[in-house]
Each structure stands twice: as structure tokens, then as C-alpha cells.
Motif scaffolding. Structure first.
Motif, PDB file in Angstrom:
ATOM      1  N   ASN A 166       0.814  -1.211   0.000  1.00  0.00           N
ATOM      2  CA  ASN A 166       0.000   0.000   0.000  1.00  0.00           C
ATOM      3  C   ASN A 166       0.855   1.271   0.000  1.00  0.00           C
ATOM      4  O   ASN A 166       0.387   2.337  -0.395  1.00  0.00           O
ATOM      5  N   GLN A 167       2.102   1.145   0.461  1.00  0.00           N
ATOM      6  CA  GLN A 167       3.021   2.281   0.467  1.00  0.00           C
ATOM      7  C   GLN A 167       3.875   2.340  -0.800  1.00  0.00           C
ATOM      8  O   GLN A 167       4.801   3.142  -0.899  1.00  0.00           O
ATOM      9  N   GLY A 168       3.572   1.446  -1.756  1.00  0.00           N
ATOM     10  CA  GLY A 168       4.302   1.445  -3.021  1.00  0.00           C
ATOM     11  C   GLY A 168       5.678   0.819  -2.938  1.00  0.00           C
ATOM     12  O   GLY A 168       6.523   1.059  -3.817  1.00  0.00           O
ATOM     13  N   LEU A 169       5.937   0.010  -1.905  1.00  0.00           N
ATOM     14  CA  LEU A 169       7.253  -0.611  -1.734  1.00  0.00           C
ATOM     15  C   LEU A 169       7.335  -1.903  -2.542  1.00  0.00           C
ATOM     16  O   LEU A 169       6.322  -2.536  -2.828  1.00  0.00           O
ATOM     17  N   GLU A 170       8.548  -2.286  -2.892  1.00  0.00           N
ATOM     18  CA  GLU A 170       8.735  -3.410  -3.810  1.00  0.00           C
ATOM     19  C   GLU A 170       9.323  -4.642  -3.150  1.00  0.00           C
ATOM     20  O   GLU A 170       9.352  -5.711  -3.757  1.00  0.00           O
ATOM     21  N   SER A 171       9.824  -4.500  -1.918  1.00  0.00           N
ATOM     22  CA  SER A 171      10.400  -5.668  -1.246  1.00  0.00           C
ATOM     23  C   SER A 171      10.292  -5.502   0.267  1.00  0.00           C
ATOM     24  O   SER A 171      10.030  -4.406   0.781  1.00  0.00           O
ATOM     25  N   LEU A 172      10.480  -6.631   0.961  1.00  0.00           N
ATOM     26  CA  LEU A 172      10.408  -6.672   2.416  1.00  0.00           C
ATOM     27  C   LEU A 172      11.614  -7.458   2.899  1.00  0.00           C
ATOM     28  O   LEU A 172      11.946  -8.502   2.320  1.00  0.00           O
ATOM     29  N   PHE A 173      12.313  -6.963   3.937  1.00  0.00           N
ATOM     30  CA  PHE A 173      13.457  -7.720   4.433  1.00  0.00           C
ATOM     31  C   PHE A 173      13.359  -7.922   5.938  1.00  0.00           C
ATOM     32  O   PHE A 173      12.676  -7.168   6.645  1.00  0.00           O
ATOM     33  N   VAL A 174      13.999  -8.990   6.410  1.00  0.00           N
ATOM     34  CA  VAL A 174      14.048  -9.293   7.841  1.00  0.00           C
ATOM     35  C   VAL A 174      15.493  -9.602   8.214  1.00  0.00           C
ATOM     36  O   VAL A 174      16.296 -10.022   7.379  1.00  0.00           O
ATOM     37  N   LEU A 175      15.821  -9.374   9.499  1.00  0.00           N
ATOM     38  CA  LEU A 175      17.097  -9.794  10.070  1.00  0.00           C
ATOM     39  C   LEU A 175      16.781 -10.814  11.146  1.00  0.00           C
ATOM     40  O   LEU A 175      15.973 -10.540  12.044  1.00  0.00           O
ATOM     41  N   THR A 176      17.380 -11.996  11.053  1.00  0.00           N
ATOM     42  CA  THR A 176      17.062 -13.042  12.021  1.00  0.00           C
ATOM     43  C   THR A 176      18.282 -13.914  12.278  1.00  0.00           C
ATOM     44  O   THR A 176      19.139 -14.071  11.401  1.00  0.00           O
ATOM     45  N   THR A 177      18.353 -14.452  13.488  1.00  0.00           N
ATOM     46  CA  THR A 177      19.437 -15.386  13.828  1.00  0.00           C
ATOM     47  C   THR A 177      18.925 -16.811  14.004  1.00  0.00           C
ATOM     48  O   THR A 177      19.711 -17.748  13.981  1.00  0.00           O
ATOM     49  N   ARG A 178      17.609 -16.984  14.184  1.00  0.00           N
ATOM     50  CA  ARG A 178      17.107 -18.322  14.532  1.00  0.00           C
ATOM     51  C   ARG A 178      15.924 -18.808  13.691  1.00  0.00           C
ATOM     52  O   ARG A 178      15.580 -19.987  13.758  1.00  0.00           O
ATOM     53  N   THR A 179      15.272 -17.920  12.972  1.00  0.00           N
ATOM     54  CA  THR A 179      14.040 -18.335  12.295  1.00  0.00           C
ATOM     55  C   THR A 179      14.141 -18.193  10.773  1.00  0.00           C
ATOM     56  O   THR A 179      13.144 -18.004  10.092  1.00  0.00           O
ATOM     57  N   MET A 180      15.367 -18.290  10.246  1.00  0.00           N
ATOM     58  CA  MET A 180      15.526 -18.082   8.805  1.00  0.00           C
ATOM     59  C   MET A 180      14.744 -19.087   7.966  1.00  0.00           C
ATOM     60  O   MET A 180      14.206 -18.758   6.920  1.00  0.00           O
ATOM     61  N   HIS A 181      14.625 -20.335   8.445  1.00  0.00           N
ATOM     62  CA  HIS A 181      13.926 -21.353   7.651  1.00  0.00           C
ATOM     63  C   HIS A 181      12.441 -21.038   7.516  1.00  0.00           C
ATOM     64  O   HIS A 181      11.828 -21.301   6.483  1.00  0.00           O
TER      65      HIS A 181
END
Length: 448
Positions: free
Chosen positions: A397-412
Motif C-alpha cells: 500500500n506504500q508502493g514498496l517493492e520488497s520486504l526484508f528481515v534480520l534473524t538469527t534463529r528463524t531463517m527457515h
């Protein structure tokens, strides 16, 4: 040329596969307006429904005939009459409705019988069965208006419809019902479809309509400058409906929305309003993540919503154990309070069971999904998936094209939902400056 086609077709087909598996053996009730048939869309709609059925979906098809009946009336020099958004069916209108229903049923059955080579119907075997599945009662006299032969659904023969679906046939219903004395009543297609979906405990109720979908501002019709809401939680849809006047015609915002809300309140988890003007609208809505119209969704006992300052204490209590064991980066109460509008929550009976925050980076057209937390009591119930979908929707809705996360334990968990690992140097410059190289968080990105 074929190589380019292969590179586009294969990822597309793979992306569709989860939806094919998910919807196999589910029951969809599809209501098609008479306007869609009058606009020449029947052949393409029949082809799409045949493909959907071939992928294991059980279909009940309910057709409307509003313009066809009006055309018959005009040919007889008889003006259509409406009140309260319902047709007043006198004896002439009843004859016209019966003629229109017979003609449309013939056209629909013919559309499903086509099997020309090199068409989507080639090799398809679609049995379409109709019957007296609906018992009706008269609308009667409302506010001094006698609706005569207009009726309401009194009873749905659910067992007979299920037996027909069990025969791998498509059930076709006209908006007609009969009283126990054999009297015929002209019904509203939308009410028939809604009643059948409720009684069948259908998985979806879908309306193919004249409107593109629903926009929450009733004063602003949907359009290029005012996009529709692709997903409306039931509570939001009910609140919107309460603001609107009673609908008088199909283009009124409340006309189809009232039936979607009724169905969802009665246990149909997903109700859809789609534009028949868009070719392949059914396929786009069912097998593409974002869909093409508006979906009203019943979230049952939980509420998925954006956070308010009153939620700060609940969020702190939820995420504190995960901060203590190192799963999450510590956030002060002041920081959460400052960023509270970034948070989306899942609440069960007034208790917060999950949260996630969206931090946009508009210049880079991306956003971080942070503080993703689901209570141990709620893990495995799909709450994390619902939070992710809502955050994705907020980012789009904000016109963004990607989403990212930083994680140490839940990458799968994130990789299973379409995220891909990237080097930390991928991060927006302002976020990279705050990256903790000692923590060595995995950076994962998903294209929207």
C-alpha cells in the motif's frame, strides 16, 4: 522466444501449485450477474470455471438475470419495478423471469459443453446438473409495498446438492424457488448464492459483478486514483456497512458487501467481490497471491489490527521473553511507544498473541519487518502467516517493492514463505549503519 517463455512459465506455474493443493476438494459458490452474461463474458467464465473444477474444486454456480428480465419486460411494453433494492414481480415479470431463466440455463449448459480443439475446453467433461434445490417463501408486503411473486430463500436442500457435487458434477442454480404448494417465486441471485454458501458451509462465496471491488471510503468510488481494498477483515466490513445507506442498485457499495458480511458471520471464511470486466478475474483471485477484487475474511475469535498506544504494555510483555533468550534484539518501552503505529497485532479475546512492525525505507522502495513475535501458546496456528500477509499488504500500500528481515534463529520459517538470503551489504545505507556485525543476523529479502 520459447526459452523466454519457459523462464516465465515455469516459475509462474510453480507459484500457482500451492493454491491448487490448498483448494482441492473445497467447495466454492460462484454467483454470476446477468450483466456479465449480457456483456458476452459467459464463454470465458465457463472456461475458467471448467479449469478450476478440473483442479479439484467443487462448484455451485448461481446465475442472475436482471438485465435479461428487463429486456423481456421492455419487449412487452412493461416497465421494471423495484423497491428496497428488490424487484417487484407481478405476473408479467414472473413470466419474463421464467423465460429468461430458461434461456440462460440453456446458454450456460451450452457454454460448458463446448470442446473444440485448441481451446481451453478441449477434452473437458463438465456435467452441469440443475434441480429444485431451493424452497422459497414470499417477500410479502414491506412498508406498504406488495412484492407479489418476489421471494426469499426458505430452505436449501443441502444433501441433494452435496450428492450432486459428489458425482463430480457442477451444480447450476437459477434464482427461482418454489413453495411447498408449488408456487414459483423470483429470487435474488445474491441471496440464493449466500444462502447456499452458508448452508453448504462452503469455503468461498464469490460474486462476479459490475463493480471492481470495495473501497472503504464510501464517498470515493474505486478507481486508478483510489484502489480497492483487496482484503477486508469482517469487523472492518461490518463497520463500513453500518455507515452506508441501504443499497438500491448493484453499483451501490453495500449491495454485494452486505451478502459477503452475512456469509462470513455465518461461517463462510472467505467472500469475494470480483469485476467480470477483467478477463480471468476468477483465476486471478483464486490462484494469485494478491487477487483482483475485494475479499472479506472472517478472522473468527481473533482480531488482526494495527497497534495503538494502549497496546504498548501488551507488546512489551509479549516480546520480553524472546529478548531475554536472544531471539529478538532488545527494544526499550520508549522505542516501542515511539514506533507504535508501525506495529500490527493479533489479539485473541483482548490478549495480544502476536506482533510485527514495519519500518519503511521509501528511497530504496523496501521495508524491514521487525519484532516478529508469536506467543508460544499460539505457535503453529497460522498467526505468524497472518501477520506476514498483513505486513506485506501494508508495504504494498506504500508502493514498496520488497520486504526484508534480520534473524538469527528463524531463517527457515521465512525462506519457506518466499524470502531469499542476501549479503548484509544489500541493506539500505541507513539500516546498514545500525547492523550489528557481532550478532551476525541473517538478512532475508522477499520481492512483493
Amino acid at each position: 522466444m520459447s526459452t523466454v517463455f519457459n523462464f516465465t512459465f515455469v516459475p509462474w506455474f510453480r507459484s500457482v501449485a500451492p493454491y491448487i493443493h490448498k483448494f482441492r476438494n473445497q467447495t466454492f459458490v460462484v454467483g454470476i450477474t446477468g450483466e456479465a452474461i449480457a456483456a458476452g463474458k459467459l464463454t470465458s467464465i465457463a472456461q475458467d470455471l471448467a479449469m478450476i473444477q478440473a483442479m479439484g474444486v467443487r462448484i455451485v454456480l448461481v446465475h442472475g438475470f436482471r438485465p435479461q428480465v428487463n429486456e423481456q419486460l421492455q419487449a412487452k411494453g412493461h416497465a421494471p419495478q423495484y423497491s428496497h433494492g428488490i424487484r417487484i414481480t407481478d405476473s408479467v415479470a414472473l413470466d419474463c423471469a421464467q423465460e429468461a431463466a430458461g434461456q440462460l440455463r440453456y446458454e450456460i449448459e451450452a457454454a460448458f459443453s463446448q470442446g473444440l480443439p485448441n481451446t481451453p475446453m478441449a477434452g473437458a467433461t463438465v456435467r452441469v446438473l440443475s434441480g429444485n434445490f431451493i424452497t422459497a417463501r414470499p417477500v410479502g408486503i414491506v412498508d406498504g409495498v406488495d412484492f407479489k411473486h418476489s421471494g426469499l430463500v426458505r430452505k436449501v436442500d443441502v444433501n441433494a446438492i452435496r450428492q450432486t457435487l459428489d458425482m463430480d458434477a457442477m451444480v447450476l442454480l437459477s434464482p427461482f424457488g418454489f413453495s411447498p404448494t408449488g408456487e414459483a417465486f423470483n429470487l435474488n441471485m445474491e441471496e440464493v448464492a449466500t444462502s447456499v454458501a452458508i448452508e453448504l458451509k462452503a469455503d468461498k462465496l464469490i460474486f462476479l459483478t459490475e463493480v471492481p471491488g470495495i473501497h472503504q471510503d464510501p464517498l470515493e468510488p474505486a478507481g486508478d486514483e483510489n484502489p480497492i481494498d483487496t482484503e477486508l477483515p469482517l469487523a472492518t466490513a461490518q463497520a463500513l456497512l453500518a455507515q452506508l445507506p441501504p443499497p438500491q442498485q448493484p453499483t451501490d457499495t453495500a449491495f454485494y458487501l452486505q451478502h459477503c458480511v452475512k456469509a462470513c458471520k455465518a461461517g463462510v471464511e472467505r467472500s469475494h467481490i470480483l469485476p467480470f470486466a477483467v478477463d480471468g478475474a476468477l483465476l486471478l483471485e483464486i490462484y494469485v497471491h494478491d487477487g483482483i477484487g475485494t475479499m472479506v475474511i472472517d478472522e473468527k475469535l481473533e482480531e488482526l489490527r494495527e497497534a495503538t498506544p494502549d497496546d504498548v504494555a501488551g507488546i512489551v510483555q509479549l516480546i520480553e521473553p524472546f529478548e531475554n533468550d536472544g531471539t529478538l534484539v532488545k527494544r526499550s518501552r520508549t522505542e516501542i511507544e515511539r514506533d507504535i503505529t508501525n506495529y500490527t497485532l493479533i489479539e485473541h479475546d483482548g490478549v495480544i498473541f502476536g506482533c510485527a512492525a514495519l519500518y519503511p525505507y521509501p528511497k530504496e522502495k523496501t521495508a524491514e519487518m521487525a519484532a516478529v513475535t508469536v506467543s508460544p501458546k499460539s505457535q503453529g496456528t497460522g498467526d505468524g502467516e497472518k501477520l506476514l500477509k498483513r505486513i506485506e499488504q501494508r508495504a504494498r500500500n506504500q508502493g514498496l517493492e520488497s520486504l526484508f528481515v534480520l534473524t538469527t534463529r528463524t531463517m527457515h520459517w521465512f525462506i519457506k514463505r518466499g524470502f531469499q538470503p542476501v549479503d548484509p551489504n544489500w541493506l539500505p545505507e541507513s539500516r546498514k549503519a545500525k547492523y550489528n556485525w557481532d550478532r551476525k543476523s541473517q538478512v532475508l529479502v522477499k520481492k512483493l
